[in-house]
Every structure is written in C-alpha cells, then in structure tokens.
Scaffold this motif. Structure first.
Motif, mmCIF file in Angstrom:
data_model
loop_
_atom_site.group_PDB
_atom_site.id
_atom_site.type_symbol
_atom_site.label_atom_id
_atom_site.label_comp_id
_atom_site.label_asym_id
_atom_site.label_seq_id
_atom_site.Cartn_x
_atom_site.Cartn_y
_atom_site.Cartn_z
ATOM 1 N N LEU A 22 -56.092 7.074 -43.715
ATOM 2 C CA LEU A 22 -57.190 5.862 -44.213
ATOM 3 C C LEU A 22 -56.875 4.549 -44.831
ATOM 4 N N PHE A 23 -55.605 4.761 -45.824
ATOM 5 C CA PHE A 23 -55.172 3.540 -46.506
ATOM 6 C C PHE A 23 -54.722 2.594 -45.330
ATOM 7 N N ARG A 24 -55.171 1.450 -45.678
ATOM 8 C CA ARG A 24 -54.558 0.192 -44.667
ATOM 9 C C ARG A 24 -53.889 -0.927 -45.394
ATOM 10 N N ARG A 25 -53.527 -0.450 -46.884
ATOM 11 C CA ARG A 25 -52.747 -1.313 -47.476
ATOM 12 C C ARG A 25 -51.473 -0.387 -48.191
ATOM 13 N N SER A 26 -50.264 -0.775 -48.189
ATOM 14 C CA SER A 26 -49.052 -0.042 -48.550
ATOM 15 C C SER A 26 -48.904 0.035 -50.007
ATOM 16 N N ASP A 27 -49.699 -0.741 -50.734
ATOM 17 C CA ASP A 27 -49.655 -0.819 -52.107
ATOM 18 C C ASP A 27 -50.696 0.105 -52.919
ATOM 19 N N LEU A 28 -51.363 0.709 -52.084
ATOM 20 C CA LEU A 28 -52.527 1.644 -52.790
ATOM 21 C C LEU A 28 -51.914 2.921 -53.415
ATOM 22 N N ARG A 29 -52.411 3.411 -54.356
ATOM 23 C CA ARG A 29 -52.068 4.675 -54.987
ATOM 24 C C ARG A 29 -52.967 5.840 -54.857
ATOM 25 N N LEU A 30 -52.419 6.902 -54.441
ATOM 26 C CA LEU A 30 -53.315 7.939 -54.347
ATOM 27 C C LEU A 30 -53.128 8.984 -55.552
ATOM 28 N N SER A 31 -54.323 9.359 -56.206
ATOM 29 C CA SER A 31 -54.326 10.091 -57.205
ATOM 30 C C SER A 31 -54.732 11.664 -56.816
ATOM 31 N N ILE A 32 -54.038 12.546 -57.282
ATOM 32 C CA ILE A 32 -54.271 14.015 -56.909
ATOM 33 C C ILE A 32 -54.156 14.547 -58.217
ATOM 34 N N ASN A 33 -55.167 15.624 -58.240
ATOM 35 C CA ASN A 33 -55.538 16.479 -59.592
ATOM 36 C C ASN A 33 -54.431 17.655 -59.191
ATOM 37 N N PHE A 34 -53.717 18.173 -60.344
ATOM 38 C CA PHE A 34 -53.114 19.642 -60.108
ATOM 39 C C PHE A 34 -53.361 20.261 -61.237
ATOM 40 N N MET A 35 -53.074 21.588 -61.085
ATOM 41 C CA MET A 35 -53.395 22.849 -61.945
ATOM 42 C C MET A 35 -51.889 23.342 -62.555
ATOM 43 N N PRO A 36 -51.489 22.705 -63.778
ATOM 44 C CA PRO A 36 -50.325 22.969 -64.425
ATOM 45 C C PRO A 36 -50.396 24.443 -64.317
ATOM 46 N N ASN A 37 -51.257 25.395 -64.767
ATOM 47 C CA ASN A 37 -51.005 26.787 -65.058
ATOM 48 C C ASN A 37 -50.998 27.351 -63.495
ATOM 49 N N ALA A 38 -50.971 26.738 -62.461
ATOM 50 C CA ALA A 38 -50.810 27.410 -61.007
ATOM 51 C C ALA A 38 -49.519 27.200 -60.820
ATOM 52 N N ILE A 39 -48.655 26.386 -61.281
ATOM 53 C CA ILE A 39 -47.096 26.023 -60.765
ATOM 54 C C ILE A 39 -46.173 26.744 -61.709
ATOM 55 N N TYR A 40 -45.373 27.430 -60.918
ATOM 56 C CA TYR A 40 -44.410 28.409 -61.423
ATOM 57 C C TYR A 40 -43.133 27.812 -61.726
ATOM 58 N N GLU A 41 -42.780 27.018 -60.779
ATOM 59 C CA GLU A 41 -41.541 26.276 -60.814
ATOM 60 C C GLU A 41 -41.578 24.973 -60.085
ATOM 61 N N PRO A 42 -41.627 23.995 -60.907
ATOM 62 C CA PRO A 42 -41.826 22.672 -60.396
ATOM 63 C C PRO A 42 -41.010 22.165 -59.481
ATOM 64 N N SER A 43 -39.803 22.323 -59.102
ATOM 65 C CA SER A 43 -39.036 21.911 -58.139
ATOM 66 C C SER A 43 -39.455 22.498 -56.865
ATOM 67 N N ALA A 44 -39.650 23.819 -56.773
ATOM 68 C CA ALA A 44 -39.996 24.596 -55.813
ATOM 69 C C ALA A 44 -41.397 24.204 -55.452
ATOM 70 N N CYS A 45 -42.319 24.071 -56.270
ATOM 71 C CA CYS A 45 -43.785 23.852 -55.732
ATOM 72 C C CYS A 45 -43.790 22.493 -55.253
#
Length: 242
Positions: free
Chosen positions: A59-82
C-alpha cells in the motif's frame, strides 16, 4: 489490519500509518483480542506483525512512510528469537527496518519491567523505532520513563479529549512536553476528533497527530481522505479526495 494516518504538521504531510487489528466485519481490536486464547497470544502477535508488513509493502507509495505496529510485551518470551519472523517478513517484502515502529501500551500491566527493557534494547539494536502508547492512562506512566526512554510517546485520548476547554489537561500536556523535550522523546497526540482539540494541541507545541479528525482507519487500505497538511483548513477536517 486497518490503517490510520499519523500526521506531521511540521512537515505538512503524512508521517506514517498505524496498523490496527480489525475483524472482517469491522470489529475492534478489543473484541478480536478477547477471542484469542492465552496460549495463542504469541502466535497471534506474530501473525499480526507479518500481515501489517505485507499490507504496508503493497500500500505504501513513499519510501519515507513509517509503519506503526502494536505489540504485547507479555507475549514475548525472548526478544531476539521473537524478532525472527518480523525480520523475515521485512526482508521478504523489502520493507526497511528503520521505517517500522513498535508500540507497547501503558494499558497492559507489565509482568516484568526488566524484560520490557530487554525487548526495547533489542528492538533498537535492530533499528526499529519504539513508542509508548496510551501515555497517561495506564499502569505505570512516569515510572516507565524513569526506567527507559522510547523514541516516542503517544498522549492518550483521555487527555486529548476537550483539551481546548480544560486548563487541567493543558497543564498536564505542558508537563509531558517539557519532560519529553528534556529526554529527547517525540510526542504524538492520539484520538484527536475536533478542530478545537487540534488547534489547542498544535499551539502547545505538538506536531504529530492521529485521530478521526484527520481520517478513520481503512480496512486493508489507506484512507482516501488523507492529504498534505498544508491543505488542511484551519477549522475543519481534511476533505475527501477521489
């Protein structure tokens, strides 16, 4: 996923888009998340990230647009693996890592603050932008900022609502902006719904905005009525464009 624009008044343009969980029938994130079993939260979180990146790449037609994603810290067990699934999705879709912002919400009671610090550290190492969502309406507030500083904080809509006529809200916002400047944290006002709120926030020094005043989320699409901010009328919402 639905997409809602984040507006940058300093640049007079769209800064990026937040990807929001929605049901096929338009159900909100709360309704959807309530149906996810506890042992499936991690898989659901990963699937949402992948879907958001895939859609944004199309969908993005510009390379400078940011994509913001919500995440749930309590669902992440090991950051690098996740992060492996996220990194793989970004590579597969040629989506730049420094254009991805991960939001963690203050409304989620964090089981382990030290664990969250490790997550933020790993996300920054990879190159992601980090943000604290719903600031001022959750469990920890300023205590979170004392432990670590995200790149951006999103002022909760409860503080934004009717801020043009509330001295208390204006005073609290001034304090947040002062702290953010000292800590070199960007500030975004979310849930903006009226011209009066927008003008009060802009006058206070806020430059990043999100809310129905600009555009409602569009399901698997970018809202058609998002235009450059230099075209934004001083006392009305952004007009629709064909």
């Amino acid at each position: 996923m639905a997409f809602q624009p984040i507006i940058d008044t300093a640049a007079g343009d769209v800064w990026g888009y937040e990807a929001l969980v929605r049901g096929a029938g338009g159900e909100g994130a709360g309704s959807i998340l309530s149906r996810v079993a506890a042992d499936q939260i991690y898989r659901f979180d990963q699937a949402c990230r992948v879907k958001a990146i895939e859609l944004a790449a199309k969908l993005f037609r510009r390379s400078d647009l940011r994509l913001s994603i919500n995440f749930m810290p309590n669902a992440i067990y090991e950051p690098s693996a996740c992060l492996r699934t996220t990194l793989s999705a970004a590579r597969s879709n040629a989506f730049p890592l420094n254009a991805i912002m991960f939001e963690f919400t203050e409304r989620e009671e964090l089981a382990d603050i030290a664990h969250l610090e490790l997550i933020i550290e790993e996300y920054r190492r990879v190159g992601f932008i980090t943000a604290l969502d719903d600031f001022g309406a959750g469990f920890s507030g300023l205590a979170l900022l004392a432990n670590f500083q995200p790149d951006l904080i999103k002022v909760d809509m409860e503080l934004v609502r009717d801020i043009d006529s509330s001295y208390a809200r204006q005073s609290i916002l001034a304090g947040i902006l002062s702290i953010a400047r000292d800590l070199r944290i960007a500030v975004l006002a979310e849930g903006v719904e009226t011209a009066a709120e927008f003008n009060a926030l802009k006058a206070a020094g806020v430059t990043l905005f999100q809310g129905y005043y600009f555009a409602k989320p569009a399901f698997e699409a970018l809202p058609a009525n998002t235009i450059a901010l230099e075209l934004l009328p001083e006392h009305g919402p952004i007009p629709a464009i064909a």
